[in-house]
Design an enzyme around this catalytic site. Structure first.
Site, mmCIF file in Angstrom:
data_model
loop_
_atom_site.group_PDB
_atom_site.id
_atom_site.type_symbol
_atom_site.label_atom_id
_atom_site.label_comp_id
_atom_site.label_asym_id
_atom_site.label_seq_id
_atom_site.Cartn_x
_atom_site.Cartn_y
_atom_site.Cartn_z
ATOM 1 N N CYS A 1 -5.510 -20.931 7.032
ATOM 2 C CA CYS A 1 -6.658 -20.148 7.496
ATOM 3 C C CYS A 1 -7.271 -19.459 6.284
ATOM 4 O O CYS A 1 -7.054 -19.891 5.155
ATOM 5 C CB CYS A 1 -6.262 -19.154 8.594
ATOM 6 S SG CYS A 1 -5.265 -17.787 8.009
ATOM 7 N N CYS B 1 -3.240 -4.175 9.652
ATOM 8 C CA CYS B 1 -4.255 -3.960 8.605
ATOM 9 C C CYS B 1 -5.078 -5.208 8.334
ATOM 10 O O CYS B 1 -6.245 -5.132 7.991
ATOM 11 C CB CYS B 1 -3.602 -3.556 7.297
ATOM 12 S SG CYS B 1 -2.844 -1.968 7.383
ATOM 13 N N GLY C 1 0.804 -1.223 0.000
ATOM 14 C CA GLY C 1 0.000 0.000 0.000
ATOM 15 C C GLY C 1 0.835 1.270 0.000
ATOM 16 O O GLY C 1 0.512 2.239 -0.701
ATOM 17 N N THR D 1 -7.276 -9.424 -1.460
ATOM 18 C CA THR D 1 -7.490 -8.370 -0.454
ATOM 19 C C THR D 1 -6.481 -7.229 -0.596
ATOM 20 O O THR D 1 -6.617 -6.213 0.071
ATOM 21 C CB THR D 1 -7.391 -8.952 0.975
ATOM 22 O OG1 THR D 1 -6.133 -9.644 1.084
ATOM 23 C CG2 THR D 1 -8.523 -9.899 1.274
#
Lengths: 84, 360
Positions: free
Chosen positions: B323, B184, B37, B65
């Site tokens: 996960c 985040c 980012g 994501t």
């Protein structure tokens, strides 16, 4: 005294500012230090005590534990953030 | 190669910038840690403006994501290594830049070697161990670094160790533990916030190199996007923080990041090779029951139960942790490693989301 909250301190306390109405709020002594403020806030919000590094600014300057604060000062609680 | 000054005419025409500052950019080398980012906007502008040498450290894979804030990547790039994609695009953007590619995570064993090649470092990393490592390495090597960090609707910016100025540890002496401050992945970030902070990092790097304006040294900028609020906090150097002579033996998490990640692609190969692979799915029971893939259906032990159910793991075989996005499984790897250093542990990077991305 107004305390501006940043990062996770905002989540812990549940708002973006905290007003401290009078000097009697956190101790009987007339002059107070950043350390005493931290201890007081730590009692009210135990989660704050878990932060290994929490910078405190008084009137836009980084403050040490022994920095004296009074009722007209603007305080900011600044935890580090890591997101990128 | 002769620099094409015409290309940079819109900034060389500025009286306070001029051909002189442009030449300084051309002669400069900047390392950007993390092409995420923060790193992406910084890279795009530094490359556009004519910084001669740009290094990039990055080993992540592009996940769905990421797209909401890492605006260089497209849907077609899902599952590809960020370093490959970012270099492809930056080369198209400016063919005269000399790029240095570091397809790795920055860690204690390589930080000094990598950073020593550059004049300025931009820290666009997403975790505290890396941030403290970069601070310490830059102090040892006497390099300034431009630090940006974001969370939620907020950002922080400062230039540390600039001409002997204050350091990251002067603001935040002790490294927070992983569970102390949300990141985040857990807490979220509004997509545009890293865009703003990453661009400001590029601006500070340009100032530090060219000498124009005033560098944000000894000042921490706090930005809150919801209230369009900018405030700077002044802070000074604590001499003990400047005296760092060597790196810490460990910065916490880095060991796992280097040795214990497995990409979806590699994992699929393993699945084909063997019949019984030990997969531990650390999501909640609800997630496990509703969103599992038949080919990677493992034993479900939610992260918060893992410690108490460690006996259910077969310690003689490799353990692959899964996960939804790869975050909790990463925590599981760290936790299990601490409980039993003998276990052979792998974090499946990207998690179930990664499998979906890989197959679509």
């Amino acid at each position: 005294m107004t305390i501006l909250l940043f990062g996770v301190t905002k989540d812990i306390i549940g708002s973006s500012t905290l007003s401290m109405p009078s000097s009697s709020e956190f101790g009987s002594k007339r002059s107070k230090t950043v350390k005493e403020l931290k201890e007081y806030l730590g009692k009210m919000y135990p989660e704050l005590k878990k932060l290994s590094s929490l910078a405190v600014a008084v009137n836009n300057s980084y403050a040490n534990d022994d920095t004296i604060i009074d009722n007209f000062d603007e305080i900011a609680l600044i935890p580090p953030v890591s997101g990128g | 190669m002769q620099m094409d000054f015409n290309r940079y005419q819109r900034q060389t025409v500025l009286r306070d910038f001029g051909p002189k500052a442009q030449q300084k950019l051309k002669d400069a080398s900047i390392l950007v840690v993390g092409a995420g980012g923060l790193g992406i906007p910084a890279l795009l502008y530094l490359n556009a403006m004519g910084v001669g040498t740009i290094g990039i450290v990055e080993q992540d894979i592009i996940e769905i994501t990421n797209l909401q804030r890492q605006v260089l990547y497209t849907e077609e790039d899902l599952g590809r290594p960020k370093i490959e994609v970012v270099l492809e695009r930056l080369k198209l953007q400016n063919s005269s830049t000399n790029f240095k590619r570091f397809d790795t995570f920055i860690a204690q064993h390589n930080a000094l070697e990598i950073i020593s090649e550059f004049d300025v470092v931009i820290d666009g990393s997403d975790n505290f161990p890396t941030r403290y490592l970069i601070n310490d390495a830059c102090l040892i090597l006497k390099k300034p670094f431009v630090s940006g960090a974001i969370q939620g609707f907020e950002g922080q910016l400062s230039v540390f160790n600039y001409q002997g100025g204050p350091t990251y540890r002067c603001l935040f002496p002790n490294m927070p533990k992983q569970e102390e401050i949300p990141n985040c992945n857990d807490n979220g970030v509004l997509g545009i916030i890293p865009g703003i902070i990453g661009n400001l990092q590029a601006l500070e790097a340009v100032k530090a190199i060219t000498g124009i304006g005033e560098v944000l040294s000894g000042k921490l900028l706090l930005f809150n996007g919801l209230h369009q609020y900018y405030q700077t906090i002044n802070f000074s150097l604590q001499p003990k923080n400047a005296a760092i002579k060597k790196l810490l033996r460990s910065y916490g998490a880095e060991v796992c990041e280097i040795h214990h990640n497995i990409s979806i692609e590699e994992f699929e190969k393993k699945l084909k090779g063997q019949e019984h692979i030990q997969i531990i799915d650390v999501r909640t029971t609800e997630e496990f029951e509703n969103f599992s893939l038949p080919q990677v259906k493992g034993l479900n032990i939610p992260l918060n139960e893992l410690k108490g159910r460690i006996d259910e793991l077969d310690s003689q075989r490799p353990i692959y942790l899964l996960c939804q996005s790869g975050k909790r499984s990463d925590m599981a790897v760290r936790m299990l490693q601490e409980l039993n250093p003998e276990l052979e542990l792998y974090n499946i990077v990207g998690g179930v989301d990664g499998f979906h991305a890989f197959h679509n």
